[in-house]
Scaffold this active site. Structure first.
Site, PDB file in Angstrom:
ATOM      1  N   GLU A   1       0.830  -1.212   0.000  1.00  0.00           N
ATOM      2  CA  GLU A   1       0.000   0.000   0.000  1.00  0.00           C
ATOM      3  C   GLU A   1       0.866   1.264   0.000  1.00  0.00           C
ATOM      4  O   GLU A   1       1.836   1.342   0.755  1.00  0.00           O
ATOM      5  CB  GLU A   1      -0.872  -0.054   1.257  1.00  0.00           C
ATOM      6  CG  GLU A   1      -2.036   0.896   1.307  1.00  0.00           C
ATOM      7  CD  GLU A   1      -2.967   0.525   2.467  1.00  0.00           C
ATOM      8  OE1 GLU A   1      -3.461  -0.625   2.513  1.00  0.00           O
ATOM      9  OE2 GLU A   1      -3.169   1.361   3.356  1.00  0.00           O
TER      10      GLU A   1
ATOM     11  N   ASP B   1      -4.320   4.136  -1.022  1.00  0.00           N
ATOM     12  CA  ASP B   1      -5.078   4.391   0.207  1.00  0.00           C
ATOM     13  C   ASP B   1      -5.336   5.894   0.321  1.00  0.00           C
ATOM     14  O   ASP B   1      -6.346   6.391  -0.165  1.00  0.00           O
ATOM     15  CB  ASP B   1      -4.313   3.837   1.419  1.00  0.00           C
ATOM     16  CG  ASP B   1      -4.944   4.227   2.750  1.00  0.00           C
ATOM     17  OD1 ASP B   1      -6.086   4.720   2.744  1.00  0.00           O
ATOM     18  OD2 ASP B   1      -4.303   4.065   3.810  1.00  0.00           O
TER      19      ASP B   1
END
Ligand code: MUC
Ligand code: MG
Length: 367
Positions: free
Chosen positions: A217, A242
């Site tokens: 991420e 994200d």
């Protein structure tokens, strides 16, 4: 039916164990509890966790934007007219967490008015979610110990490891130690919170090539578009957006420009309505989603599981739902339990967050 008032109540609850990651540290839950009152005898509740290092919002800014900009426009509207409220809030740019809390509180009202649990209104796919636990910055041996403890105590078998430290060797060592000590039945994935450049992240990917790490991420800042695109093209595992994808527009930009190929959905910054749009975009495009945690309280985690359990795609993976365990206390009257690695939705009207008024009075602060 009308909205009669909106309260944005700042409160502070300390963390027993602070969480450290590449873009910041959390020692105190300095959040805002949002309550939307109606003349129908029901009140909607949601938690707003400011993350200045991620979205630029603070306790002050969340309270101000709700009190001074949203509330005067929203009071008097029918609380079921969520799209009207959203159109009003949309005139203000950013302020995602404040908008998300207003949206979730309106869904809470919709559930209470119709006497239905909101997870049923949203989709009703399943009644619980597997829990993923987030491991903050620590030496490798302590990370292994923490993960083992969460496995034994709560039955958790999925861990998100916070990375993004320099030199990269510290995080590479942590990845190897976790894989070696936790065994094959445990899933581990990474989140660098933009701590590295694309080249540093490429170097890490090379050094963990043989490990069964499943996702990566925000390895670098998604705004560094060319480096990021190169990383996505070369990575064997999905690169998850994200903080670069709080809205459906952001998610479509990043997916279509090759800035990521999986999306982390967080209800705290997208509400249920925008989260539903992001999810539709992802399922339509065939892109994996994860359910993330914005270092949420129990009130926030209940909202997350309400959304996550409602849909097939969001409940396929373990959701990040356990950060509240590190807090000294919480506002929820009936605490969340993690049993066999899962958190259940609440089968009561609304989102299910009943607030302990004594605790709210103890922890609320005047700004
Ligand atoms: C995460 O997934 O990034 C850290 C900052 C934030 O906004 O959320 C956390 C977890
Ligand atoms: Mg993240």
């Amino acid at each position: 039916m009308k909205i009669t008032g909106i309260e944005a109540i700042p409160y502070n609850i300390p963390y027993v164990k602070p969480l450290k990651f590449a873009s910041g540290e959390v020692h105190n839950a300095e959040h805002v509890l949002v309550r939307i009152h109606t003349n129908a005898g029901v009140t909607g509740v949601a938690d707003a966790p400011p993350r200045p290092y991620t979205y630029g919002e603070t306790q002050h800014s969340i309270k101000s934007i709700i009190d001074e900009v949203f509330a005067p426009e929203i009071i008097g509207l029918n609380p079921l007219d969520r799209e009207k409220v959203r159109a009003i809030m949309h005139r203000t740019i950013h302020n995602q967490v404040a908008k998300g809390a207003v949206d979730i509180a309106l869904w809470d009202i919709a559930g209470k008015i119709t006497e239905q649990p909101v997870h049923k209104l949203l989709g009703g796919y399943t009644d619980s979610m597997r829990v993923s636990h987030m491991l903050g910055f620590k030496p490798a041996a302590e990370l292994v110990e923490e993960a083992q403890m969460f496995g034994e105590k709560y039955g958790i078998t999925t861990f998100k490891l916070k990375v993004g430290r320099l030199p990269v060797s510290e995080d590479v060592e942590a990845c190897h130690a976790l894989v070696e000590h936790l065994g094959d039945d445990v899933e581990i994935y990474l989140d660098a919170n933009r701590g590295w450049t694309a080249n540093q992240a490429m170097d890490v990917l090379r050094q963990i090539e043989d490990l069964p790490i499943t996702l990566f991420e925000e390895p670098n800042d998604a705004k560094e578009a060319m480096g990021r695109r190169r990383l996505v093209q070369h990575s064997r595992i999905p690169i998850v957006g994200d903080e670069s994808v709080p809205t459906a527009g952001d998610a479509s930009r990043e997916l279509l420009s090759g800035g990521c190929n999986a999306i982390c959905i967080k209800t705290a910054r997208s509400g249920f309505t925008e989260a539903t749009e992001i999810l539709g975009l992802c399922t339509g495009l065939g892109v994996d989603v994860t359910i993330g945690n914005q270092i949420d309280t129990q009130v926030g985690s209940l909202a997350t599981v309400t959304f996550g359990a409602a849909h097939k795609a969001t409940s396929a993976r373990a959701g990040e739902l356990s950060n509240f365990l590190d807090m000294a206390d919480d506002l929820l009257a009936d605490p969340i339990e993690i049993i066999d690695g899962r958190i259940a939705v609440r089968d009561i009207p609304g989102v299910g967050a009943e607030i302990d008024e004594d605790k709210l009075n103890r922890y609320r602060v005047d700004l």
